[in-house]
Design a protein around this motif. Structure first.
Motif, PDB file in Angstrom:
ATOM      1  N   GLY A 268      11.802  -6.347  -1.388  1.00 47.76           N
ATOM      2  CA  GLY A 268      13.191  -6.767  -1.270  1.00 47.76           C
ATOM      3  C   GLY A 268      13.964  -5.865  -0.329  1.00 47.76           C
ATOM      4  O   GLY A 268      15.190  -5.877  -0.320  1.00 47.76           O
ATOM      5  N   ASP A 269      13.232  -5.042   0.468  1.00 49.61           N
ATOM      6  CA  ASP A 269      13.887  -4.235   1.485  1.00 49.61           C
ATOM      7  C   ASP A 269      13.513  -4.777   2.858  1.00 49.61           C
ATOM      8  O   ASP A 269      12.983  -5.885   2.976  1.00 49.61           O
ATOM      9  N   SER A 270      13.743  -4.019   3.911  1.00 45.39           N
ATOM     10  CA  SER A 270      13.528  -4.520   5.269  1.00 45.39           C
ATOM     11  C   SER A 270      12.143  -4.159   5.781  1.00 45.39           C
ATOM     12  O   SER A 270      11.461  -3.281   5.243  1.00 45.39           O
ATOM     13  N   GLU A 271      11.717  -4.830   6.860  1.00 44.43           N
ATOM     14  CA  GLU A 271      10.438  -4.512   7.475  1.00 44.43           C
ATOM     15  C   GLU A 271      10.434  -3.087   8.016  1.00 44.43           C
ATOM     16  O   GLU A 271       9.403  -2.400   7.972  1.00 44.43           O
ATOM     17  N   SER A 272      11.580  -2.620   8.516  1.00 43.94           N
ATOM     18  CA  SER A 272      11.638  -1.235   8.998  1.00 43.94           C
ATOM     19  C   SER A 272      11.442  -0.257   7.852  1.00 43.94           C
ATOM     20  O   SER A 272      10.823   0.808   8.023  1.00 43.94           O
ATOM     21  N   ASP A 273      11.944  -0.612   6.651  1.00 44.74           N
ATOM     22  CA  ASP A 273      11.690   0.224   5.478  1.00 44.74           C
ATOM     23  C   ASP A 273      10.206   0.252   5.152  1.00 44.74           C
ATOM     24  O   ASP A 273       9.643   1.293   4.802  1.00 44.74           O
ATOM     25  N   ASP A 274       9.557  -0.911   5.262  1.00 42.86           N
ATOM     26  CA  ASP A 274       8.122  -0.994   4.964  1.00 42.86           C
ATOM     27  C   ASP A 274       7.322  -0.132   5.931  1.00 42.86           C
ATOM     28  O   ASP A 274       6.394   0.584   5.541  1.00 42.86           O
ATOM     29  N   ILE A 275       7.697  -0.191   7.217  1.00 36.96           N
ATOM     30  CA  ILE A 275       7.000   0.617   8.216  1.00 36.96           C
ATOM     31  C   ILE A 275       7.191   2.101   7.915  1.00 36.96           C
ATOM     32  O   ILE A 275       6.256   2.908   8.010  1.00 36.96           O
ATOM     33  N   LYS A 276       8.398   2.457   7.502  1.00 34.55           N
ATOM     34  CA  LYS A 276       8.695   3.861   7.210  1.00 34.55           C
ATOM     35  C   LYS A 276       7.862   4.371   6.039  1.00 34.55           C
ATOM     36  O   LYS A 276       7.327   5.479   6.075  1.00 34.55           O
ATOM     37  N   LYS A 277       7.741   3.551   4.989  1.00 34.69           N
ATOM     38  CA  LYS A 277       6.987   4.020   3.826  1.00 34.69           C
ATOM     39  C   LYS A 277       5.488   3.758   3.949  1.00 34.69           C
ATOM     40  O   LYS A 277       4.696   4.306   3.180  1.00 34.69           O
ATOM     41  N   GLY A 278       5.101   2.913   4.907  1.00 30.78           N
ATOM     42  CA  GLY A 278       3.684   2.739   5.201  1.00 30.78           C
ATOM     43  C   GLY A 278       2.979   1.688   4.367  1.00 30.78           C
ATOM     44  O   GLY A 278       1.757   1.536   4.478  1.00 30.78           O
ATOM     45  N   TRP A 279       3.692   0.946   3.563  1.00 30.67           N
ATOM     46  CA  TRP A 279       3.065  -0.100   2.753  1.00 30.67           C
ATOM     47  C   TRP A 279       4.115  -1.132   2.375  1.00 30.67           C
ATOM     48  O   TRP A 279       5.325  -0.880   2.459  1.00 30.67           O
ATOM     49  N   SER A 280       3.668  -2.295   1.966  1.00 28.35           N
ATOM     50  CA  SER A 280       4.588  -3.308   1.429  1.00 28.35           C
ATOM     51  C   SER A 280       3.815  -4.224   0.504  1.00 28.35           C
ATOM     52  O   SER A 280       2.648  -4.527   0.735  1.00 28.35           O
ATOM     53  N   GLY A 281       4.500  -4.673  -0.547  1.00 34.15           N
ATOM     54  CA  GLY A 281       3.890  -5.591  -1.504  1.00 34.15           C
ATOM     55  C   GLY A 281       3.021  -4.867  -2.497  1.00 34.15           C
ATOM     56  O   GLY A 281       2.431  -3.821  -2.208  1.00 34.15           O
ATOM     57  N   LEU A 282       2.959  -5.399  -3.702  1.00 31.28           N
ATOM     58  CA  LEU A 282       2.115  -4.807  -4.737  1.00 31.28           C
ATOM     59  C   LEU A 282       1.682  -5.890  -5.710  1.00 31.28           C
ATOM     60  O   LEU A 282       2.176  -7.017  -5.680  1.00 31.28           O
ATOM     61  N   GLN A 283       0.740  -5.517  -6.548  1.00 28.76           N
ATOM     62  CA  GLN A 283       0.285  -6.425  -7.598  1.00 28.76           C
ATOM     63  C   GLN A 283       1.080  -6.144  -8.867  1.00 28.76           C
ATOM     64  O   GLN A 283       1.381  -4.985  -9.180  1.00 28.76           O
ATOM     65  N   SER A 284       1.402  -7.197  -9.592  1.00 27.11           N
ATOM     66  CA  SER A 284       2.011  -7.025 -10.912  1.00 27.11           C
ATOM     67  C   SER A 284       1.028  -6.335 -11.843  1.00 27.11           C
ATOM     68  O   SER A 284      -0.169  -6.225 -11.554  1.00 27.11           O
ATOM     69  N   PHE A 285       1.535  -5.862 -12.974  1.00 28.71           N
ATOM     70  CA  PHE A 285       0.607  -5.476 -14.025  1.00 28.71           C
ATOM     71  C   PHE A 285      -0.210  -6.705 -14.421  1.00 28.71           C
ATOM     72  O   PHE A 285       0.343  -7.814 -14.496  1.00 28.71           O
ATOM     73  N   PRO A 286      -1.499  -6.543 -14.684  1.00 25.44           N
ATOM     74  CA  PRO A 286      -2.264  -7.694 -15.179  1.00 25.44           C
ATOM     75  C   PRO A 286      -1.741  -8.124 -16.549  1.00 25.44           C
ATOM     76  O   PRO A 286      -1.406  -7.288 -17.388  1.00 25.44           O
ATOM     77  N   ARG A 287      -1.675  -9.440 -16.754  1.00 24.73           N
ATOM     78  CA  ARG A 287      -1.100  -9.995 -17.980  1.00 24.73           C
ATOM     79  C   ARG A 287      -2.103 -10.917 -18.668  1.00 24.73           C
ATOM     80  O   ARG A 287      -2.738 -11.736 -18.013  1.00 24.73           O
ATOM     81  N   SER A 288      -2.208 -10.786 -19.976  1.00 23.74           N
ATOM     82  CA  SER A 288      -2.905 -11.809 -20.756  1.00 23.74           C
ATOM     83  C   SER A 288      -1.987 -13.015 -20.871  1.00 23.74           C
ATOM     84  O   SER A 288      -0.761 -12.883 -20.963  1.00 23.74           O
ATOM     85  N   ILE A 289      -2.581 -14.208 -20.895  1.00 23.89           N
ATOM     86  CA  ILE A 289      -1.779 -15.431 -20.916  1.00 23.89           C
ATOM     87  C   ILE A 289      -2.395 -16.408 -21.904  1.00 23.89           C
ATOM     88  O   ILE A 289      -3.616 -16.572 -21.970  1.00 23.89           O
ATOM     89  N   TRP A 290      -1.532 -17.016 -22.744  1.00 21.82           N
ATOM     90  CA  TRP A 290      -2.008 -17.964 -23.742  1.00 21.82           C
ATOM     91  C   TRP A 290      -0.889 -18.943 -24.083  1.00 21.82           C
ATOM     92  O   TRP A 290       0.236 -18.821 -23.581  1.00 21.82           O
TER      93      TRP A 290
END
Length: 508
Positions: A268-290
């Motif tokens: 939810g930040d900018s592409e320039s922020d992503d470049i600065k921190k060196g990564w973007s996007g992550l996986q959620s915690f894995p969830r059980s579903i029923w």
């Protein structure tokens, strides 16, 4: 997938930078879904049929057992083609090396299929006729569609005369998922399971969210009959998550007999922020579903293994929260915390009135925000809060009296989450299908620096938020419980744990 004692997570990955491009299949393995080893990419764009990217897809474990990957490749003309890969060496316990099949592409966009709208094959399931089936996301004549294909061997596929399902009210469906859920208990089922006491879930990703419908599936006729509200562009339709959560996938964990859901949580930040921190996007915690007890919807909950990261605990029991209360949770490093809190209300005669049971939840959360005091609400928690509350992310509830029932609204408010400019400050919301007169209202939130995953009503509604605090970081982050309503309520219990870091280790 879970194979021979190892969990494999494949994900869309750019090995050369934090922004979209060079799309490969990243590959990590784990023995507990918490601590991970990073392997070399399983698939890289290096063939004519995938030179512009190895896009999404799924794994299937064929009889043998032999795992395969079905994935969408994009050629130099940006046509989307379906391809297959398999492990180079099945005796390698980590399945580090994958080989693309010499017969690729196995499916191409022909006839009425738009070459740019044909992607993301699902995990395959087997019918009583011994044939495998997959669905692939598409849009046919302006309708979001799950195209259906058959195969006798997992390698050669034929399109069915009819799609598994389509919607005249949505556009392109991405990352379709189709799987059974039991009417009895929380155990999951293999995707090929057919039996009594079973419903089927069809999930599609569109408009930036993951929507699902439930119904009955006739495997002999390949007919899926929806029994819940069908796919529509509506904030009141069923979603896995009412915040930032997209392109998700489930798999069956045969070791723990559960179905596990992963989702991509984007920035939810900018592409320039992503470049600065060196990564973007992550996986959620894995969830059980029923399936919920009512059978009306799905329930999600973080996998039990997440508790392995819990460290120091703070506990509070049976506290009255008077109107206007703000209670700091002491002794917690609130930048990485797991919190569970339980509220009970009584005498709801004075609950705020609303004249409809079908309000738009995010809009209602924005109109009835965290500072607007009414009888029962807002009440909840402030996470990643700074000194003097300059920064705060509020996860809270409000209780309304509608025409036919009491309504419990769950909100996640990011409007004051950061003093930084140019970051997402959305407000998310969802209704919980519970009766606050006879049931307690629970909230569990997992906070990890820039992400807040919240589960309301024991997982009846989930809201994932990305936040970018500048002040409320590390030891400066605080955690509060609050009641901004005018009526007192009872905090039956609160448990909060400092969370240790998961181990994420590169492996050659």
């Amino acid at each position: 997938m879970y194979f021979n004692g190892v969990y494999h997570l494949f994900y869309q990955y750019n090995p050369y930078g934090p922004l979209w491009g060079n799309i490969s299949w990243g590959h990590s393995i784990s023995y507990d879904l918490v601590n991970w080893f990073l392997l070399e990419p399983a698939l890289s764009p290096n063939e004519p049929y995938d030179i512009k990217g190895c896009l999404s897809g799924s794994t299937t474990i064929l009889h043998g057992p032999k795992p395969i990957i079905l994935y969408t490749g994009q050629d130099e003309h940006s046509s989307q083609l379906q391809n297959l890969a398999f492990p180079k060496n099945l005796s390698d316990p980590l399945l580090k090396d994958w080989v693309k099949w010499s017969g690729n592409p196995i499916l191409t966009p022909v006839n009425d299929i738009n070459s740019g709208q044909f992607r993301d094959p699902s995990t395959a399931w087997m019918g009583p006729d011994g044939k495998w089936r997959i669905v692939i996301g598409s849009e046919i004549n302006g309708h979001g569609t799950a195209l259906l294909f058959h195969s006798t061997d997992g390698f050669n596929w034929t399109r069915s005369d009819k799609p598994l399902h389509f919607s005249s009210e949505t556009g392109m469906w991405e990352c379709p998922d189709f799987y059974p859920v039991s009417n009895v208990g929380k155990n999951g089922s293999d995707v090929s399971f057919q039996g009594n006491n079973t419903m089927h879930v069809l999930k599609a990703s569109f408009n930036g969210h993951d929507y699902y419908v439930m119904g009955t599936y006739d495997p002999k006729m390949d007919r899926f009959l929806v029994v819940t509200n069908d796919f529509r562009v509506s904030n009141t339709q069923f979603r896995y998550d009412y915040g930032r959560f997209y392109a998700s996938k489930t798999f069956y964990d045969s070791d723990k007999k559960r179905r596990v859901l992963w989702g991509w949580v984007n920035e939810g930040d900018s592409e320039s922020d992503d470049i600065k921190k060196g990564w973007s996007g992550l996986q959620s915690f894995p969830r059980s579903i029923w399936l919920s007890d009512t059978g009306k919807q799905l329930v999600q909950w973080p996998v039990e293994e997440i508790k392995k990261l819990r460290a120091k605990q703070v506990n509070m029991e049976n506290r009255e929260l008077k109107g206007g209360s703000l209670l700091e949770v002491p002794g917690i490093t609130a930048s990485q915390v797991d919190i569970e809190v339980l509220f009970s209300l009584s005498n709801l005669n004075d609950a705020e009135l609303i004249d409809s049971d079908t309000f738009d939840p995010p809009l209602l959360c924005a109109q009835k925000n965290v500072s607007m005091s009414r009888s029962f609400g807002p009440f909840g928690i402030l996470v990643l809060a700074s000194k003097n509350l300059t920064e705060q992310t509020a996860v809270f509830f409000r209780v309304f009296k509608g025409p036919n029932k009491f309504q419990v609204l769950m909100c996640s408010d990011q409007t004051r989450s950061s003093i930084a400019q140019g970051v997402d400050n959305s407000i998310y919301g969802a209704f919980l299908d519970l009766d606050p007169l006879h049931e307690k209202i629970s909230l569990r939130s997992l906070i990890d620096h820039s992400i807040v995953e919240s589960f309301g009503g024991e997982g009846l509604a989930c809201i994932t938020a990305r936040v970018y605090p500048k002040l409320a970081i590390h030891e400066h982050a605080k955690l509060y419980v609050f009641n901004n309503g005018t009526k007192s309520l009872n905090m039956s219990s609160l448990n909060a744990w400092n969370m240790n870091k998961a181990q994420i280790v590169p492996m050659g």
